[in-house]
Design a protein around this motif. Structure first.
Motif, short mmCIF file in Angstrom:
data_model
loop_
_atom_site.label_atom_id
_atom_site.label_comp_id
_atom_site.label_asym_id
_atom_site.label_seq_id
_atom_site.Cartn_x
_atom_site.Cartn_y
_atom_site.Cartn_z
N ALA A 150 0.85 -1.20 0.00
CA ALA A 150 0.00 0.00 0.00
C ALA A 150 0.88 1.25 0.00
N GLY A 151 1.98 1.19 0.73
CA GLY A 151 2.89 2.34 0.80
C GLY A 151 3.54 2.64 -0.53
N GLN A 154 2.15 2.56 -3.28
CA GLN A 154 1.23 3.39 -4.07
C GLN A 154 1.47 4.88 -3.82
N LEU A 155 2.03 5.17 -2.65
CA LEU A 155 2.32 6.57 -2.33
C LEU A 155 3.33 7.17 -3.29
N ALA A 203 3.46 7.00 -6.34
CA ALA A 203 2.80 7.60 -7.50
C ALA A 203 2.17 8.94 -7.16
N LEU A 204 2.06 9.22 -5.86
CA LEU A 204 1.41 10.47 -5.44
C LEU A 204 2.40 11.59 -5.12
N ILE A 205 3.68 11.27 -5.23
CA ILE A 205 4.67 12.32 -4.93
C ILE A 205 4.66 13.33 -6.07
#
Lengths: 85, 140
Positions: free
Chosen positions: B77-78, B80-81, B83-85
Motif C-alpha cells: 500500500a505504501g 502506491q504513495l 505515484a502520489l509524490i
C-alpha cells in the motif's frame, strides 16, 4: 481496518503500563477532526494536481493494511511495545 | 528415523520391552521433541505475510532489543504513495541527491518496479552479526 491499538510501556522499576485503544470508537469521537484532515488532504491534492480519489484510496489501503504491525523496543529494563490489531 | 526411536524399536525387536512400552516410549519421545526453531529458514513454504527486523545489541553492558514486524500488505500500500509524490518534490529530491553525490533519478522509479520489489521481498534474508550487535531482516 485496525481494531485495537495496544501500547505497553515497561518502566525501569519493572511496573508495566498497558493501554488498549479501540480504534473505531476513537475515530468516531474524533470524526470532525478526521473530516477536516480529509478535506485538507483533498485541497493539497488539488494544489499539487494529484488525483484526490487515488490519494484517498491509497490512504485507506494503508489504514487497512496496518493490522499486524508491531514495534517492540527494549533497552536495559525499559521496554515499549506498540501493536496494531 | 532418529537414533532414539531406532533404539526403542531395537529393544522391541530384541524382546526387551513390550509393544505397549515401546508405544509409550515413542509417545514420550515425541512429547519431548523441541519445538521447531523460529528461524526464518525454518518457516513453512508459502506466502510471507510480514517483514521482520530484529536487532540485538549490547551497549555499555546493557542489552537492547528492537523487534519490528511490518505487514507486507502495508509495504504494498505504501508503494502506491510513490505515484502520489508531486513531480516538483521529485525534482528537488533529485537535486539534493546529486548534491550529496548520489546520482539517482527518482523519476525513473516506477510503482510497478517497487511492487515487483515488494513481491520478491519474501526471498530476502539479511543476517549481520558483530560482537556487540546482531541484525536480522527476513520475511515470515
Amino acid at each position: 481496518m485496525p481494531q485495537l491499538l495496544t501500547v505497553r510501556v515497561k518502566r525501569p522499576d519493572g511496573r508495566p503500563i498497558r493501554i488498549w485503544v479501540p480504534v473505531l470508537p476513537v475515530v468516531l469521537v474524533l470524526s470532525p477532526v478526521v473530516v477536516l484532515a480529509v478535506l485538507a488532504a483533498a485541497v493539497a491534492c488539488l494544489v499539487y494536481r494529484l488525483s484526490v480519489v487515488r490519494a484517498l484510496g491509497t490512504g485507506w489501503r494503508i489504514a487497512c493494511a496496518l493490522p499486524g504491525t508491531r514495534f517492540d523496543v527494549q533497552y536495559s529494563r525499559t521496554a515499549v511495545l506498540v501493536a496494531i490489531r | 528415523m532418529n537414533e532414539q526411536r531406532k533404539d526403542i524399536l531395537d529393544m522391541l525387536a530384541d524382546g526387551k520391552i513390550t509393544a505397549e512400552e515401546a508405544e509409550q516410549l515413542i509417545a514420550a519421545l515425541q512429547r519431548d521433541q523441541p519445538p521447531a526453531p523460529s528461524r526464518f529458514d525454518a518457516r513453512p513454504k508459502g506466502k510471507a505475510k510480514y517483514l521482520r527486523l530484529m536487532v540485538h545489541t549490547v551497549e555499555d553492558g546493557e542489552p537492547g532489543r528492537i523487534d519490528v514486524r511490518v505487514p507486507l500488505q502495508l509495504l504494498r500500500a505504501g508503494v502506491q504513495l510513490a505515484a502520489l509524490i508531486p513531480p516538483q518534490a521529485l525534482d528537488r529530491a533529485n537535486a539534493q541527491l546529486h548534491k550529496s553525490g548520489v546520482p539517482f533519478d527518482l523519476t525513473q522509479l516506477k510503482p510497478e518496479q517497487l511492487e515487483a520489489f515488494v513481491e520478491h521481498l519474501d526471498e530476502l534474508t539479511v543476517d549481520i552479526e558483530q560482537p556487540d550487535a546482531q541484525v536480522r531482516v527476513f520475511c515470515e
